[in-house]
Design an enzyme around this catalytic site. Structure first.
Site, PDB file in Angstrom:
ATOM      1  CB  SER A  31      -0.894   0.026   1.251  1.00  0.00           C
ATOM      2  OG  SER A  31      -1.800  -1.035   1.220  1.00  0.00           O
ATOM      3  NE  ARG A  35      -2.584   4.571   0.185  1.00  0.00           N
ATOM      4  CZ  ARG A  35      -3.153   3.398  -0.074  1.00  0.00           C
ATOM      5  NH1 ARG A  35      -2.442   2.408  -0.569  1.00  0.00           N
ATOM      6  NH2 ARG A  35      -4.438   3.208   0.151  1.00  0.00           N
ATOM      7  CG  ASP A 328      -5.277  -7.360   1.895  1.00  0.00           C
ATOM      8  OD1 ASP A 328      -6.382  -7.512   1.328  1.00  0.00           O
ATOM      9  OD2 ASP A 328      -4.542  -6.380   1.684  1.00  0.00           O
ATOM     10  NE  ARG A 403      -2.960  -9.812   0.431  1.00  0.00           N
ATOM     11  CZ  ARG A 403      -1.774  -9.224   0.555  1.00  0.00           C
ATOM     12  NH1 ARG A 403      -0.767  -9.867   1.123  1.00  0.00           N
ATOM     13  NH2 ARG A 403      -1.574  -7.990   0.121  1.00  0.00           N
TER      14      ARG A 403
HETATM   15  C1  S3P Z   1      -5.547  -1.492  -0.029  1.00  0.00           C
HETATM   16  C2  S3P Z   1      -6.809  -1.560   0.482  1.00  0.00           C
HETATM   17  C3  S3P Z   1      -7.548  -2.826   0.645  1.00  0.00           C
HETATM   18  C4  S3P Z   1      -6.630  -4.039   0.560  1.00  0.00           C
HETATM   19  C5  S3P Z   1      -5.646  -3.931  -0.559  1.00  0.00           C
HETATM   20  C6  S3P Z   1      -4.782  -2.705  -0.390  1.00  0.00           C
HETATM   21  C7  S3P Z   1      -4.905  -0.168  -0.201  1.00  0.00           C
HETATM   22  O1  S3P Z   1      -8.516  -2.928  -0.387  1.00  0.00           O
HETATM   23  O2  S3P Z   1      -7.390  -5.213   0.418  1.00  0.00           O
HETATM   24  O3  S3P Z   1      -4.798  -5.067  -0.614  1.00  0.00           O
HETATM   25  O4  S3P Z   1      -3.680  -0.116  -0.397  1.00  0.00           O
HETATM   26  O5  S3P Z   1      -5.627   0.840  -0.145  1.00  0.00           O
HETATM   27  P1  S3P Z   1      -9.978  -2.267  -0.258  1.00  0.00           P
HETATM   28  O6  S3P Z   1      -9.839  -0.810  -0.217  1.00  0.00           O
HETATM   29  O7  S3P Z   1     -10.703  -2.736  -1.501  1.00  0.00           O
HETATM   30  O8  S3P Z   1     -10.549  -2.847   0.995  1.00  0.00           O
END
Ligand code: S3P
Length: 448
Positions: A31, A35, A328, A403
């Protein structure tokens, strides 16, 4: 055969002859990595990133930001430099942006494009092309951006960003950090205040990083939920970013060490953002100790070294409010639950149906084929543990889902008979080097 589809890599996990032991670092947080590249491309000046996850998903984002005109250069292991174009400065990409398997990459990029006045076409692999994009296009079109998608709001999708985007005011109907982030990133291009309200808090890496780059972001708790206010058209300035170890990747060696008797493993420098630590809280309730040593702040995010020792686990009820903080991690928690004494009910998991695969179905099938007792009841997943690992011996279909693949391989470290998976190749999307790193701890993973 489609030449762009990589060959399947089947793999088999067996119970190791000895405990898992060692210290390790998992790759950078997925994540935060997406970003960092995106905000680096939207900033003026240079962003230096260390510890970037060099998994397939993030490499797709790097390529997309390059195609939008940013200079994105790899300088060494996890060390990257991004020379940004500034908010409003992205260029029209000359070709389709292929985001591979990455829902986060695709959805956040859609937000950026919506607020940027640029025309672009997005696609992805068969898994991503099956995932819903309306959850982002619905709120984003209020900015003035236009979207043309396949049936059901699926990729490929053409985006015509708004030349003068309007600021959005949106209350999330689902707990999704991706939707929240897409709206906020669109708001960078808009004049005025973009407002997002999330009834259930989700990971806040976007808000934290936007502030780090110099945007004005106010977060407050209201009766309706967590309210985020972003002031549009900021001058973002290039920054240094240290990416913490991904807690969602740490989850796999962590659960493996809990399940293999005699094990002791230390996962160093793992991200401990409280909106990501639901798995740790749940495993502690199940009887694991999981002490954190050397807690510290690195690059604005809390990190620490997590000590994992084998523990006998017991079943618990996981409340729905905790789901976003471990969204996750349910596949690997289900593996732990299958080895625990008693039933574990994981509540409110509807969102798992729209991940890289339908994870509710895939987890139930993974456990079922290996002799565990499991049921899907509405949006709940219920796993009935007997206090002993399940028999194993099953062949797991991973459905292009990293996963599910890693969770099955963790299960095989504990089950009596080996566990096979049809394809380990998607593990590279989030955890390159997974098999070698697990083998380094003593795990038994080999081709069939
Ligand atoms: C993420 C948000 C989650 C997660 C994904 C990463 C992110 O998804 O499952 O692996 O980096 O914002 P959702 O926003 O669909 O819940």
């Amino acid at each position: 055969m489609d030449a762009t589809v990589p060959a399947c890599r089947p793999l088999v996990a067996r119970r190791p002859g000895a405990p898992l032991r060692g210290r390790l670092r998992v790759p950078g947080d997925k994540s935060v990595s997406h970003r960092a590249l995106m905000l680096g491309a939207l900033a003026v000046g240079e962003t230096r990133i260390s510890g970037l996850l060099e998994g397939e998903d993030v490499l797709r984002t790097a390529a997309a930001m390059r195609a939008l005109g940013a200079r994105v250069v790899r300088e060494g292991d996890g060390s990257w430099r991004v020379a940004g174009r500034g908010v409003g400065g992205l260029a029209e990409p000359a070709d389709v942006l292929d985001m591979g398997n990455a829902g986060t990459g695709a959805r956040l990029l859609t937000g950026i494009l919506a607020g940027s006045g640029v025309f672009a076409v997005l696609t992805g692999d068969a898994s991503l092309r099956g995932r819903p994009m309306r959850r982002v296009t619905e709120p984003l079109k209020e900015s003035g951006a236009c979207f043309f998608t396949r049936e059901g709001g699926r990729l490929p999708m053409a985006v015509l960003g708004a030349a003068d985007p309007l600021p959005l005011d949106y209350t999330l109907p689902v707990a999704s950090a991706q939707v929240k982030s897409a709206v906020l990133l669109c708001g960078l291009g808009a004049r005025g205040i973009t407002r997002v309200v999330e009834p259930q808090p989700t990971r806040d890496h976007t808000e934290t990083m936007l502030r780090h780059f110099g945007a004005k972001v106010v977060v407050q708790d209201t009766a309706a939920g967590r309210e985020i206010l972003l002031t549009g058209q900021p001058e973002l300035a290039g920054r240094d970013i240290m990416v913490p170890g991904d807690p969602s990747s740490a989850a796999f060696p962590l659960v493996a060490a809990l399940l293999v008797p005699g094990s002791r493993v230390v996962v160093e420098a793992v991200g401990l953002n409280p909106l990501r630590t639901g798995l740790i809280a749940t495993l502690r309730e199940m009887g694991a100790a999981l002490p954190v040593v050397n807690p510290r702040i690195e690059g604005g995010e809390p990190v620490g070294d997590l000590v994992v020792e084998h523990a006998a686990l017991r079943g618990v009820e996981v409340p729905p409010g905790r789901a976003p903080a471990m969204i996750d991690e349910f596949p690997v928690l289900a593996v732990a639950a299958a080895c625990a004494a008693g039933s574990t009910r994981m509540r409110g998991l509807g969102e798992l149906r729209v991940k890289e695969s339908d994870r509710l179905a895939a987890v139930a099938a993974m456990l079922g084929v290996n002799g565990a007792r499991v049921a899907i009841e509405g949006d709940d997943l219920v796993v009935h543990g007997s206090g002993r690992p399940p028999p194993g011996g099953g062949q797991v279909e991973t459905h292009m889902d990293h996963r599910i693949a890693m969770s099955a391989l963790v299960l095989g470290q504990a089950s009596e008979a080996p566990v096979g998976i049809d394809d380990a190749s998607f593990i590279d999307t989030s955890f390159p080097g997974f098999a070698d790193l697990m083998r380094g701890l003593g795990a038994a993973l080999s081709p069939p």
